[in-house]
Design a protein around this motif. Structure first.
Motif, PDB file in Angstrom:
ATOM      1  N   ILE A 142      14.578   8.919 -42.941  1.00 16.11           N
ATOM      2  CA  ILE A 142      13.561   8.522 -41.956  1.00 16.11           C
ATOM      3  C   ILE A 142      12.584   7.578 -42.640  1.00 16.11           C
ATOM      4  O   ILE A 142      12.079   7.856 -43.726  1.00 16.11           O
ATOM      5  CB  ILE A 142      12.805   9.745 -41.399  1.00 16.11           C
TER       6      ILE A 142
ATOM      7  N   ARG B 175       5.962   6.175 -42.376  1.00 15.17           N
ATOM      8  CA  ARG B 175       4.728   5.558 -41.896  1.00 15.17           C
ATOM      9  C   ARG B 175       3.842   5.287 -43.108  1.00 15.17           C
ATOM     10  O   ARG B 175       3.942   5.985 -44.118  1.00 15.17           O
ATOM     11  CB  ARG B 175       3.994   6.483 -40.920  1.00 15.17           C
TER      12      ARG B 175
ATOM     13  N   HIS C 267       9.375   8.365 -26.908  1.00 16.27           N
ATOM     14  CA  HIS C 267       9.376   9.307 -28.025  1.00 16.27           C
ATOM     15  C   HIS C 267      10.089  10.600 -27.615  1.00 16.27           C
ATOM     16  O   HIS C 267       9.468  11.495 -27.034  1.00 16.27           O
ATOM     17  CB  HIS C 267       7.940   9.639 -28.453  1.00 16.27           C
TER      18      HIS C 267
ATOM     19  N   VAL D 119      16.706   6.932 -39.210  1.00 15.30           N
ATOM     20  CA  VAL D 119      15.808   6.938 -38.062  1.00 15.30           C
ATOM     21  C   VAL D 119      14.561   6.138 -38.424  1.00 15.30           C
ATOM     22  O   VAL D 119      13.913   6.404 -39.441  1.00 15.30           O
ATOM     23  CB  VAL D 119      15.407   8.376 -37.651  1.00 15.30           C
TER      24      VAL D 119
ATOM     25  N   VAL E  43       8.933  14.261 -35.509  1.00 18.18           N
ATOM     26  CA  VAL E  43      10.165  13.498 -35.750  1.00 18.18           C
ATOM     27  C   VAL E  43      11.103  14.308 -36.646  1.00 18.18           C
ATOM     28  O   VAL E  43      12.306  14.417 -36.389  1.00 18.18           O
ATOM     29  CB  VAL E  43       9.860  12.124 -36.388  1.00 18.18           C
TER      30      VAL E  43
ATOM     31  N   ILE F 268      12.811   4.636 -32.819  1.00 14.12           N
ATOM     32  CA  ILE F 268      11.910   5.250 -31.845  1.00 14.12           C
ATOM     33  C   ILE F 268      10.661   4.389 -31.714  1.00 14.12           C
ATOM     34  O   ILE F 268       9.963   4.133 -32.710  1.00 14.12           O
ATOM     35  CB  ILE F 268      11.515   6.674 -32.281  1.00 14.12           C
TER      36      ILE F 268
ATOM     37  N   GLU G 146      10.959  13.001 -29.484  1.00 18.05           N
ATOM     38  CA  GLU G 146      10.468  14.133 -30.275  1.00 18.05           C
ATOM     39  C   GLU G 146       9.269  14.804 -29.603  1.00 18.05           C
ATOM     40  O   GLU G 146       9.072  16.015 -29.750  1.00 18.05           O
ATOM     41  CB  GLU G 146      10.109  13.683 -31.695  1.00 18.05           C
TER      42      GLU G 146
ATOM     43  N   GLN H  90      10.940   5.574 -37.429  1.00 18.07           N
ATOM     44  CA  GLN H  90       9.955   6.257 -36.595  1.00 18.07           C
ATOM     45  C   GLN H  90       8.883   5.299 -36.094  1.00 18.07           C
ATOM     46  O   GLN H  90       8.822   4.138 -36.491  1.00 18.07           O
ATOM     47  CB  GLN H  90       9.344   7.444 -37.337  1.00 18.07           C
TER      48      GLN H  90
ATOM     49  N   LEU I 188       5.482  11.324 -42.902  1.00 19.64           N
ATOM     50  CA  LEU I 188       6.482  11.580 -41.870  1.00 19.64           C
ATOM     51  C   LEU I 188       5.847  12.464 -40.808  1.00 19.64           C
ATOM     52  O   LEU I 188       5.316  13.528 -41.126  1.00 19.64           O
ATOM     53  CB  LEU I 188       7.694  12.270 -42.501  1.00 19.64           C
ATOM     54  N   GLU I 189       5.892  12.022 -39.562  1.00 21.76           N
ATOM     55  CA  GLU I 189       5.316  12.828 -38.499  1.00 21.76           C
ATOM     56  C   GLU I 189       6.187  14.070 -38.274  1.00 21.76           C
ATOM     57  O   GLU I 189       7.406  13.973 -38.171  1.00 21.76           O
ATOM     58  CB  GLU I 189       5.202  12.010 -37.212  1.00 21.76           C
TER      59      GLU I 189
ATOM     60  N   TRP J 246      12.612  17.122 -34.695  1.00 22.88           N
ATOM     61  CA  TRP J 246      13.633  16.642 -33.761  1.00 22.88           C
ATOM     62  C   TRP J 246      14.978  16.517 -34.476  1.00 22.88           C
ATOM     63  O   TRP J 246      16.007  16.964 -33.977  1.00 22.88           O
ATOM     64  CB  TRP J 246      13.205  15.309 -33.161  1.00 22.88           C
TER      65      TRP J 246
END
Length: 265
Positions: A9, A12, A233, A79, A38, A127, A235, A81, A34-35, A41
């Motif tokens: 992933i 951010r 989104h 992925v 996400v 996403i 997630e 994000q 990393l959120e 998910w």
């Protein structure tokens, strides 16, 4: 049993803004994060999630010292994000307003990351910002600001409502999404963006549009590996159901993870 899919992933990036004295501590440093939603998910599909760090100009390493091809070799899929705006310079434009300048550092990192995974034939899902990044990486452009460049009765961003801002979307007949959601012609998706796909990148097709303004909501690559971008989104919608007709993101995740396992095999 074989090991579960190992999914990279993109990170951010938080850049400390002056003055930082009133925040202090770790917030005086550049952060990659990393959120949680996400990651959850991805984990919900019985896959393992790994955040891939970025290289930026003030760090200890030069970009040339980090081989993203090694990540693409070891991981099963990628992925991209959500997050900050794409910098207009990344698609050959200049910002129309200073606040739309975006994150050029993250753009370069994610475009390199995207290229590495596509070159390795590994599946990619984007996403929100990730959907826009896929389009830009393949030579497409964006609306820098939907309200001013593509006025619409659809509100694609409501800061206070955030992930509880919804609108209708049309799934295009004959598309990959139509195959994943048989019989579903119209659905409800969340919307947290003021930028959007304008000119499509190379070999991309539109799979969903917002209703009634027709703005692009999902894209798919016609190349040899799975590359799919969605403006919503999934997630967030996996956590709470605010509308009975909102789109269930599980078929998209299942398609992605199945493609990752096929590629590994």
């Amino acid at each position: 049993m074989s090991r579960p899919p190992l999914i990279g992933i993109s990170a951010r990036i938080y850049f400390p803004a002056a003055p930082v004295a009133d925040i202090g501590g770790v917030f005086t440093r550049t952060l990659h994060y990393l959120e949680q939603s996400v990651a959850h998910w991805i984990l919900g599909g019985r896959a393992l999630a790994v955040m891939i760090p970025a290289i930026e100009s003030q760090g200890m390493l030069a970009r040339s010292e980090m081989s993203l091809a090694e990540y693409a070799s070891q991981l099963d899929g990628l992925v991209l994000q959500g997050g900050n705006d794409i910098a207009p310079e990344s698609y050959g434009e200049t910002p129309l307003r200073p606040e739309w300048s975006g994150d050029r550092v993250r753009d370069r990192y994610e475009i390199d990351l995207f290229d590495a995974f596509v070159s390795a034939g590994k599946p990619v899902v984007g996403i929100c910002r990730g959907c826009q990044l896929i389009n830009v990486a393949l030579g497409g452009t964006l609306y820098q600001d939907i309200p001013s460049q593509r006025p619409s009765e659809v509100q694609h961003l409501h800061v206070q409502q955030y992930d509880r801002q919804f609108h209708d979307a049309e799934i295009l007949p004959g598309s990959g999404l139509a195959r994943l959601y048989p019989g579903v012609e119209r659905t409800t998706i969340n919307s947290i963006h003021h930028q959007a796909v304008k000119d499509l990148g190379r070999d991309l097709v539109v799979e969903a549009r917002s209703v009634p303004d027709g703005l692009v909501e999902a894209i798919r690559w016609r190349g040899p590996s799975l590359v799919f971008g969605m403006q919503w989104h999934p997630e967030f919608m996996a956590q709470d159901r605010h509308h009975p007709s909102q789109l269930d993101g599980r078929p998209i995740l299942e398609e992605f993870l199945a493609a990752c396992l096929r590629r590994r095999g």
